[in-house]
Structure formats: structure tokens, C-alpha cells
Design a protein around this motif. Structure first.
Motif, PDB file in Angstrom:
ATOM      1  N   UNK A 145     -17.797   1.770  24.737  1.00  0.00           N
ATOM      2  CA  UNK A 145     -17.031   2.743  25.500  1.00  0.00           C
ATOM      3  C   UNK A 145     -16.435   2.251  26.814  1.00  0.00           C
ATOM      4  N   UNK A 146     -17.205   1.514  27.587  1.00  0.00           N
ATOM      5  CA  UNK A 146     -16.702   1.219  28.940  1.00  0.00           C
ATOM      6  C   UNK A 146     -15.734   0.056  28.917  1.00  0.00           C
ATOM      7  N   UNK A 147     -14.530   0.337  29.367  1.00  0.00           N
ATOM      8  CA  UNK A 147     -13.482  -0.672  29.298  1.00  0.00           C
ATOM      9  C   UNK A 147     -13.037  -1.044  30.711  1.00  0.00           C
ATOM     10  N   UNK A 148     -12.926  -2.349  30.939  1.00  0.00           N
ATOM     11  CA  UNK A 148     -12.231  -2.835  32.137  1.00  0.00           C
ATOM     12  C   UNK A 148     -10.915  -3.423  31.662  1.00  0.00           C
ATOM     13  N   UNK A 149      -9.819  -2.944  32.219  1.00  0.00           N
ATOM     14  CA  UNK A 149      -8.500  -3.481  31.866  1.00  0.00           C
ATOM     15  C   UNK A 149      -7.992  -4.321  33.031  1.00  0.00           C
ATOM     16  N   UNK A 150      -7.475  -5.510  32.726  1.00  0.00           N
ATOM     17  CA  UNK A 150      -6.860  -6.363  33.747  1.00  0.00           C
ATOM     18  C   UNK A 150      -5.350  -6.186  33.633  1.00  0.00           C
ATOM     19  N   UNK A 151      -4.706  -5.857  34.746  1.00  0.00           N
ATOM     20  CA  UNK A 151      -3.289  -5.479  34.657  1.00  0.00           C
ATOM     21  C   UNK A 151      -2.454  -6.045  35.794  1.00  0.00           C
ATOM     22  N   UNK A 152      -1.186  -6.356  35.430  1.00  0.00           N
ATOM     23  CA  UNK A 152      -0.169  -6.624  36.432  1.00  0.00           C
ATOM     24  C   UNK A 152       0.559  -5.311  36.692  1.00  0.00           C
ATOM     25  N   UNK A 163      -4.654   3.844  27.670  1.00  0.00           N
ATOM     26  CA  UNK A 163      -6.125   3.892  27.676  1.00  0.00           C
ATOM     27  C   UNK A 163      -6.617   5.127  28.441  1.00  0.00           C
ATOM     28  N   UNK A 164      -5.922   5.453  29.527  1.00  0.00           N
ATOM     29  CA  UNK A 164      -6.326   6.612  30.343  1.00  0.00           C
ATOM     30  C   UNK A 164      -6.121   7.928  29.598  1.00  0.00           C
ATOM     31  N   UNK A 165      -5.212   7.920  28.618  1.00  0.00           N
ATOM     32  CA  UNK A 165      -5.018   9.143  27.826  1.00  0.00           C
ATOM     33  C   UNK A 165      -6.187   9.376  26.873  1.00  0.00           C
ATOM     34  N   UNK A 166      -6.915   8.306  26.556  1.00  0.00           N
ATOM     35  CA  UNK A 166      -7.974   8.402  25.550  1.00  0.00           C
ATOM     36  C   UNK A 166      -9.369   8.394  26.169  1.00  0.00           C
ATOM     37  N   UNK A 167      -9.572   7.505  27.131  1.00  0.00           N
ATOM     38  CA  UNK A 167     -10.917   7.329  27.682  1.00  0.00           C
ATOM     39  C   UNK A 167     -11.182   8.296  28.839  1.00  0.00           C
ATOM     40  N   UNK A 168     -12.400   8.813  28.956  1.00  0.00           N
ATOM     41  CA  UNK A 168     -12.715   9.648  30.117  1.00  0.00           C
ATOM     42  C   UNK A 168     -12.759   8.776  31.382  1.00  0.00           C
ATOM     43  N   UNK A 169     -12.564   9.374  32.559  1.00  0.00           N
ATOM     44  CA  UNK A 169     -12.464   8.600  33.802  1.00  0.00           C
ATOM     45  C   UNK A 169     -13.595   7.605  34.018  1.00  0.00           C
ATOM     46  N   UNK A 170     -14.824   7.974  33.651  1.00  0.00           N
ATOM     47  CA  UNK A 170     -15.956   7.070  33.923  1.00  0.00           C
ATOM     48  C   UNK A 170     -15.945   5.844  33.015  1.00  0.00           C
ATOM     49  N   UNK A 171     -15.107   5.857  31.974  1.00  0.00           N
ATOM     50  CA  UNK A 171     -15.117   4.749  31.011  1.00  0.00           C
ATOM     51  C   UNK A 171     -13.947   3.775  31.171  1.00  0.00           C
ATOM     52  N   UNK A 172     -13.127   3.967  32.179  1.00  0.00           N
ATOM     53  CA  UNK A 172     -12.004   3.030  32.361  1.00  0.00           C
ATOM     54  C   UNK A 172     -11.853   2.633  33.824  1.00  0.00           C
ATOM     55  N   UNK A 173     -11.884   1.318  34.053  1.00  0.00           N
ATOM     56  CA  UNK A 173     -11.544   0.765  35.368  1.00  0.00           C
ATOM     57  C   UNK A 173     -10.402  -0.215  35.166  1.00  0.00           C
ATOM     58  N   UNK A 174      -9.365  -0.071  35.949  1.00  0.00           N
ATOM     59  CA  UNK A 174      -8.232  -0.989  35.866  1.00  0.00           C
ATOM     60  C   UNK A 174      -8.279  -1.900  37.094  1.00  0.00           C
ATOM     61  N   UNK A 230     -16.552  -3.157  44.131  1.00  0.00           N
ATOM     62  CA  UNK A 230     -16.555  -2.405  42.864  1.00  0.00           C
ATOM     63  C   UNK A 230     -16.151  -3.221  41.653  1.00  0.00           C
ATOM     64  N   UNK A 231     -15.501  -4.364  41.871  1.00  0.00           N
ATOM     65  CA  UNK A 231     -14.997  -5.148  40.738  1.00  0.00           C
ATOM     66  C   UNK A 231     -16.150  -5.752  39.932  1.00  0.00           C
ATOM     67  N   UNK A 232     -17.090  -6.392  40.625  1.00  0.00           N
ATOM     68  CA  UNK A 232     -18.215  -7.030  39.900  1.00  0.00           C
ATOM     69  C   UNK A 232     -19.019  -6.001  39.122  1.00  0.00           C
ATOM     70  N   UNK A 233     -19.280  -4.847  39.760  1.00  0.00           N
ATOM     71  CA  UNK A 233     -20.069  -3.794  39.112  1.00  0.00           C
ATOM     72  C   UNK A 233     -19.335  -3.299  37.867  1.00  0.00           C
ATOM     73  N   UNK A 234     -18.025  -3.125  37.984  1.00  0.00           N
ATOM     74  CA  UNK A 234     -17.244  -2.646  36.827  1.00  0.00           C
ATOM     75  C   UNK A 234     -17.327  -3.651  35.686  1.00  0.00           C
ATOM     76  N   UNK A 235     -17.220  -4.943  36.015  1.00  0.00           N
ATOM     77  CA  UNK A 235     -17.272  -5.974  34.969  1.00  0.00           C
ATOM     78  C   UNK A 235     -18.661  -6.030  34.346  1.00  0.00           C
ATOM     79  N   UNK A 236     -19.683  -5.925  35.193  1.00  0.00           N
ATOM     80  CA  UNK A 236     -21.055  -5.999  34.676  1.00  0.00           C
ATOM     81  C   UNK A 236     -21.357  -4.848  33.729  1.00  0.00           C
ATOM     82  N   UNK A 237     -20.847  -3.657  34.055  1.00  0.00           N
ATOM     83  CA  UNK A 237     -21.204  -2.509  33.212  1.00  0.00           C
ATOM     84  C   UNK A 237     -20.190  -2.278  32.087  1.00  0.00           C
ATOM     85  N   UNK A 238     -19.160  -3.117  32.022  1.00  0.00           N
ATOM     86  CA  UNK A 238     -18.157  -2.931  30.958  1.00  0.00           C
ATOM     87  C   UNK A 238     -18.713  -3.363  29.610  1.00  0.00           C
TER      88      UNK A 238
END
Ligand code: GDP
Length: 331
Positions: A17-24, A35-46, A194-202
Motif C-alpha cells: 500500500x504505501x507508495x513513495x513517488x519520485x517526481x520532477x 496515484x493521488x486519485x487512488x491512494x488515501x493520503x496516508x499511503x502516498x508521499x511524493x 520526513x524523506x527518510x521516514x517516508x522511504x523507510x515505511x514505503x
């Protein structure tokens, strides 16, 4: 009918479930919005590239970060993919009239973002906190983080010497021939709060269809001193890393990525993008147009998904995001 379409937008049960997206900017924002249309807020970090950031007219400007925020807020200009919808241009027109620099087009509403961000940065607040507060004001529910709170500046080595990124990209319209890239400050820049935590829990990392050279590489270089060591650090081991090709049929949808590949002596293609990320990828998503490259990509020990990757409309973005999540679930 409504029931069916909302079910369709729900992530498949097999999906981690938990997705980290890397974006330009533009390409990244499109998939992030899907992804934001599908995943709930707690499951997506960009996590967004800030290598394009620069100071101009005394303002601190974050082009990619703003494109992602405006897109997720529904405030982006649908024609350009960047800047604000229903924009006016009075300030920049008057700057021009006074003989000031007007090559970087800044709309009036957009300038408010840069003014307030600059004021708060000067007061010592980190970019990640400012971005969080702006997202709250714009009613963006998903988490958007700059890759770093410290400056990292993409420098473009060209046949006319080294140029700062916006000088190359906007002022010189990508005309000088590219010879290489350097990310100034990356050696000392830490990932933003917040970046490391997001990656760790992704559960999985999605590399959006952004420019590999100047949108994704600066993020990868900031997250780890050597992008090549990502797999050694556990990425791709039980945590799938998948990328979506920004190149379709040898061309970019927008921007200079294909031109950059060609000038660096690499034939631009989805295969070239897969090779670019080969050390960190578990899976790669390419367009139907490029299906003939699937076997060769698989020989790189990368799983593949061939689908329609062009995102013209909101529904295309959700459909591609859905395909990507299914793909991750199957890995
Ligand atoms: P920039 O920082 O604004 O240039 O934005 P990005 O680096 O995020 O995006 C630029 C890349 O997005 C280009 O290489 C485009 O080919 C790619 N791109 C834009 N729209 C699409 C799309 O609909 N589908 C795919 N697959 N790639 C896209």
C-alpha cells in the motif's frame, strides 16, 4: 454506476500500500495526480526534485515542487502543465516595461507563492515545513516533500560551458549541446525532514515518468551518495522500485530528455531509460509503442509492464496509476 467507478479506483487487494513517488515537474505531477486519485493520503508521499530551484527577481522559485503542488491542488494550468490556471501576468509585464528580466515567466498568482516562500525561508523555516503549510492552505491531502531542505543545484555542462539549470532550460531554451550534469551541493545536502521516514515505511517506490537526467538523478543523488549503491542499501530488495518511461517511441512527450540522451551519445528510447536505472529497478513500465523492447529490458533482470503510458486526461492518469499499482502487487 458510481459504485462501479469508485471500485475501479480502489487499489487492488494484492497491492503493497504505501507508495513513495519520485517526481520532477510536468511528467511527475501527472502520475502523482493519478496515484493521488487512488491512494488515501496516508499511503502516498511524493518526493520532488529541487535541483531546478533558483533565485530570480529576489524570489526563491521551486518550479517542480510548485508544479506537483498546483497539480494535486487542482490549481495547475491544464494547457502548460506548469503555472496556475486562470493566471494573469501583470507583474512580469511591468517588470519587463522597467527593463527587468522577463525570460522566466511568472504569473501573478504564482508570484504570491514565491513571495511568501521567500519571506518564510528568510525567517529560517525549512522548505519542507513551508511546503506542508502551503499544501494545507491549498487543500492538498497527500504528502509532498522537497528532496532536501538544503540547496542542490543542477548544473548543465554544455558546449558553451557550464550553465545553471534555468539558464540552460528556460533562458537558452535547451539550445546548447549537453555534455554532462553536476548537482552542486549534493555532497552536503541531507534529505528533507520526513524523506527518510517516508522511504523507510514505503512498501514500494515509483519513479515517475520524469526526466531521468535532471529530474530524477538529482533526487537519487540526494537520497544516497551514490545512486549505484541504492540496491545495496536495501532498495529493490523486498521493496520494489519501479519506473515509468518518460520516453515513448524514442521521443519525449514534452521537454529535452530525448535531446539530452542523443547529445550524450545514447539513442533515446524506453530501453535507454531502463538501462539508466538498471541498478535500482525491480520493474519498468513502457508504452505499447515500445513493446518490441520488452525482451531486452527483461534481460537486464527487470520485470516489465507494457501499457498505455500517455496521460492526456485525468482519467489516463488514474488508469496508469492503477496499472502501476497492479504491477507492483504482482512483483
Ligand atoms: P519537468 O521538470 O517539468 O521537465 O518535468 P518532468 O521531468 O517531471 O517531466 C518531463 C518528462 O515527462 C518528459 O521526459 C516527458 O516525456 C514526460 N512526460 C510528460 N507527459 C507524459 C505522459 O503523459 N506520459 C509519459 N510516459 N511521460 C510523460
Amino acid at each position: 454506476m458510481t459504485q462501479t467507478s469508485s471500485n475501479k479506483n480502489r487499489p487492488p487487494s494484492t497491492v503493497r500500500r504505501r507508495i513513495v513517488a519520485l517526481a520532477g515537474g510536468v511528467g511527475g505531477a501527472k502520475l502523482a495526480q493519478g496515484l493521488a486519485q487512488i491512494l488515501p493520503p496516508e499511503d502516498l508521499t511524493v518526493i520532488v526534485n529541487t535541483g531546478d530551484d533558483f533565485e530570480h527577481l529576489g524570489l526563491y522559485i521551486c518550479p517542480d515542487l510548485d508544479t506537483v503542488c498546483y497539480t494535486l491542488a487542482g490549481l495547475a494550468n491544464p494547457e502548460t502543465g506548469w503555472g496556475r490556471v486562470d493566471e494573469t501576468w501583470n507583474v512580469i509585464a511591468n517588470v519587463e516595461r522597467l527593463g527587468g528580466p522577463s525570460w522566466f515567466r511568472l504569473g501573478d498568482q504564482d508570484i504570491a507563492t514565491h513571495l511568501e516562500r521567500t519571506r518564510r525561508l528568510k525567517g529560517g523555516q525549512p522548505l519542507s515545513q513551508i511546503t506542508k503549510d502551503f499544501c494545507k492552505a491549498w487543500d492538498v491531502k497527500h504528502t509532498i516533500l522537497p528532496m532536501s531542505d538544503s540547496p542542490v543545484r543542477t548544473m548543465v555542462d554544455t558546449d558553451e560551458g557550464e550553465l545553471a539549470f534555468q539558464e540552460y532550460f528556460v533562458h537558452r531554451r535547451c539550445e546548447p549541446k549537453v555534455k554532462g550534469f553536476r548537482f552542486d551541493g549534493v555532497e552536503v545536502a541531507e534529505p528533507a525532514i520526513g524523506v527518510r521516514e517516508a522511504l523507510d515505511s514505503a512498501d514500494a517506490i515509483v519513479i515517475c515518468p520524469s526526466n531521468p537526467w535532471v529530474s530524477v538523478d538529482p533526487i537519487l543523488a540526494t537520497l544516497t551518495p551514490s545512486p549505484l549503491s541504492l540496491r545495496e542499501r536495501g532498495w529493490g530488495e523486498g521493496k520494489p522500485v519501479i519506473a515509468v518511461s518518460p520516453i515513448i517511441g524514442g521521443k519525449t512527450v514534452k521537454g529535452p530528455a530525448a535531446k539530452m540522451y542523443a547529445e550524450l551519445g545514447i539513442e533515446p528510447s524506453a530501453l535507454a531509460v531502463a538501462r539508466h536505472y538498471r541498478n535500482i529497478l525491480t520493474g519498468f513500465v513502457l508504452d505499447h509503442t515500445d513493446s518490441k523492447m520488452e525482451n531486452e529490458i527483461q534481460t537486464l533482470k527487470i520485470e516489465t509492464l507494457v501499457t498505455n503510458t500517455l496521460m492526456n486526461h485525468l482519467t489516463d492518469r488514474a488508469r496508469l496509476a492503477h496499472d502501476v499499482l497492479h504491477f507492483i502487487g504482482s512483483l
